[in-house]
Design a protein around this motif. Sequence first.
Motif, short mmCIF file in Angstrom:
data_model
loop_
_atom_site.label_atom_id
_atom_site.label_comp_id
_atom_site.label_asym_id
_atom_site.label_seq_id
_atom_site.Cartn_x
_atom_site.Cartn_y
_atom_site.Cartn_z
N ASP A 77 -51.33 45.23 41.29
CA ASP A 77 -51.80 45.20 39.90
C ASP A 77 -50.76 44.51 39.01
O ASP A 77 -49.72 45.08 38.68
N LEU A 78 -51.08 43.29 38.61
CA LEU A 78 -50.09 42.51 37.87
C LEU A 78 -49.86 43.00 36.46
O LEU A 78 -48.86 42.69 35.84
N ARG A 79 -50.81 43.80 35.96
CA ARG A 79 -50.59 44.35 34.62
C ARG A 79 -49.53 45.44 34.68
O ARG A 79 -48.65 45.54 33.82
N VAL A 80 -49.62 46.28 35.72
CA VAL A 80 -48.63 47.34 35.90
C VAL A 80 -47.25 46.73 36.15
O VAL A 80 -46.25 47.15 35.56
N VAL A 81 -47.21 45.71 36.98
CA VAL A 81 -45.94 45.08 37.34
C VAL A 81 -45.25 44.52 36.10
O VAL A 81 -44.04 44.65 35.93
N ARG A 82 -46.05 43.92 35.23
CA ARG A 82 -45.48 43.34 34.01
C ARG A 82 -44.70 44.38 33.21
O ARG A 82 -43.72 44.06 32.54
N HIS A 83 -45.16 45.62 33.29
CA HIS A 83 -44.54 46.67 32.49
C HIS A 83 -43.35 47.33 33.14
O HIS A 83 -42.48 47.84 32.47
N ILE A 84 -43.32 47.34 34.47
CA ILE A 84 -42.28 48.13 35.13
C ILE A 84 -41.17 47.28 35.73
O ILE A 84 -40.05 47.74 35.90
N ALA A 85 -41.46 46.02 36.04
CA ALA A 85 -40.52 45.24 36.85
C ALA A 85 -39.51 44.47 36.03
O ALA A 85 -39.76 44.08 34.90
N ASP A 86 -38.31 44.29 36.62
CA ASP A 86 -37.34 43.34 36.08
C ASP A 86 -37.49 42.01 36.81
O ASP A 86 -37.39 40.95 36.21
N GLU A 87 -37.71 42.12 38.13
CA GLU A 87 -37.91 40.92 38.93
C GLU A 87 -39.17 41.05 39.77
O GLU A 87 -39.60 42.16 40.07
N VAL A 88 -39.73 39.93 40.12
CA VAL A 88 -40.99 39.92 40.87
C VAL A 88 -40.84 39.02 42.09
O VAL A 88 -40.26 37.94 42.01
N ALA A 89 -41.37 39.50 43.22
CA ALA A 89 -41.46 38.67 44.42
C ALA A 89 -42.93 38.61 44.81
O ALA A 89 -43.60 39.64 44.88
N SER A 105 -40.07 34.89 33.62
CA SER A 105 -40.21 33.50 34.05
C SER A 105 -41.41 33.35 34.99
O SER A 105 -42.13 32.36 34.93
N ILE A 106 -41.65 34.35 35.84
CA ILE A 106 -42.80 34.26 36.75
C ILE A 106 -44.11 34.31 35.97
O ILE A 106 -45.03 33.54 36.23
N TYR A 107 -44.20 35.20 34.98
CA TYR A 107 -45.45 35.34 34.24
C TYR A 107 -45.68 34.18 33.28
O TYR A 107 -46.80 33.76 33.05
N ASP A 108 -44.60 33.67 32.72
CA ASP A 108 -44.77 32.59 31.75
C ASP A 108 -44.88 31.24 32.41
O ASP A 108 -45.58 30.35 31.92
N ALA A 109 -44.17 31.05 33.52
CA ALA A 109 -44.17 29.74 34.15
C ALA A 109 -44.15 29.87 35.67
O ALA A 109 -43.15 29.60 36.32
N PRO A 110 -45.28 30.32 36.25
CA PRO A 110 -45.32 30.45 37.70
C PRO A 110 -45.22 29.08 38.37
O PRO A 110 -45.85 28.12 37.91
#
Lengths: 278, 267
Positions: B215-227, B242-247
């Motif tokens: 769930d990318l909405r949840v991740v946006r709220h909890i994560a510092d980094e994303v893989a 950076s991942i959400y703004d410029a994948p």
Amino acid sequence: MTELLRIEGLTVTPQNAPDKLLVNNVSFTLESGKTTCVVGESGSGKSLTALSVMGLLSSQLRLAQGKVIFQGQDLVGISNDELRKIRGGRIGMIFQEPMTSLNPVLTIGKQISETLIVHQGLRGQTLKARIAALLEQVGIPAGRANSYPDELSGGQRQRVMIAMSIACEPAMLIADEPTTALDVTVQAQILALLNELKTRMNMAMLFITHDFGVVADIADDVVVMFRGEIVESGPVAEVLHNPQHPYTRALLACVPDAEGKRPLKPIDYAWLNEEAAA
Amino acid sequence: MSDIILSARHLTKSYKQRSGRFGLGATLVKALDDVSLDLKQGSTLAVVGESGSGKSTLARCLLQLLPLDGGEVLFQGQDLAKLSGSALREQRRFLQMVFQDPFASLNPRMRVGQIVGEGLLIHQLGTQDERHDKVVRMLQRVGLSEADMQKYPHQFSGGQRQRIGIARALVLEPRVVVCDEPVSALDVSIQAQILLLLKELQEEMALSYLFISHDLRVVRHIADEVAVMYQGKLIEQGGVESIYDAPAQEYTRNLLQSIPGRRALAA
């Protein structure tokens, strides 16, 4: 603006506890070519409302009061035989779990054919041609008619369910959380497909969901349910951007936004109770 | 680099999958295909991907709940993949997991007090009284009470059960917690409560989270980094903004565009 379904004062209680109102005096209408989303948490009564419309309440439950007027006919109190003619014919249905709704030992073509044989009496080449056309309509190659459900992905299974539900060109489609079990990209495809079919076939769609994101993508009108009651209803833009009821506002505030700009706020039920009392 | 608490290097893991008529054939599925990542101390690294992408296999392999085919998992100066028996058990105390399904992951025949206290008992931490006190404090911290120790899991709602699962993991004062879809089975309002609780506990206890989610909405709220995982490979990784703004990857863009209600619900 043709009204297709009108629910009036729908009330559902357990058989053995007539004071417990699981669905409490729910009324709303559905129009052809429009999608109405019923949104709420678990236990809000949203699925029971859909099941009541189809006359599929479990024997533990009782439709204590209310009317379900579909194309001018009250479906409450009519015989099971009559209901069966309407379900799968003029009213199509899709459920959450495509795997448990499909029979694993029958090919998908066979399963789609059942509706067509029962409701329309199709046979032979006409039947085959219709199955092929339906599969293509939902984006599955017609050659897959001989596949078994386990040979398909989750999204394809849900497409098969959709093909079955629209086989008799229903006037209304009831979809109970049809994308909840699917991956997000597949969910987007299925929502787009349902939207397209709704417009092309001018169906009314009753769409049950707990996800305001899905509501935003698919709804024309929204009905918000809380503890068995409708707390707010209206056009999607108004409910999403100008919610009137405190519960709707609270429910919206706990949906994480994709931008991560809005802080998460869980629902304060104690506060809601005070609001309700005031 | 001292601020990296857990580091995975070139992890590989394959499964044999039955295929063909009657499952007589077998094909090899690469669930992890040369996956490397670093978890920074005190931060949250979210691993996102769709079903079958290998994200849950990654979680299990990191904790050595599944044997790796190859690669190393460095934690506190040791390669977990090479440890076994008591040496591994010693490290496990510091590596805990919160599971997706709060119904399936709690033993229905054990009382909550036993469930939460079991880890302390296994690792023989403190006296009986001290263990009892720790369990009580942990339960209170996650929003339950001392009286709840005597109850069974079925007496709780889904959200409360997830609180029990969190208490069980955190009572051991771990360094790293792997959360495998911890909120995806919960109602959206309960989900928000649990996410906020996890964030608070992270600060109080200096926890590092590996957060598995679709769930990318949840991740946006909890994560510092994303893989981002796709077919067993890590295809993109970086800071959450950076991942959400410029994948950089087409697949990531597609995932982000599929978020329901993305435009309409923007703040």
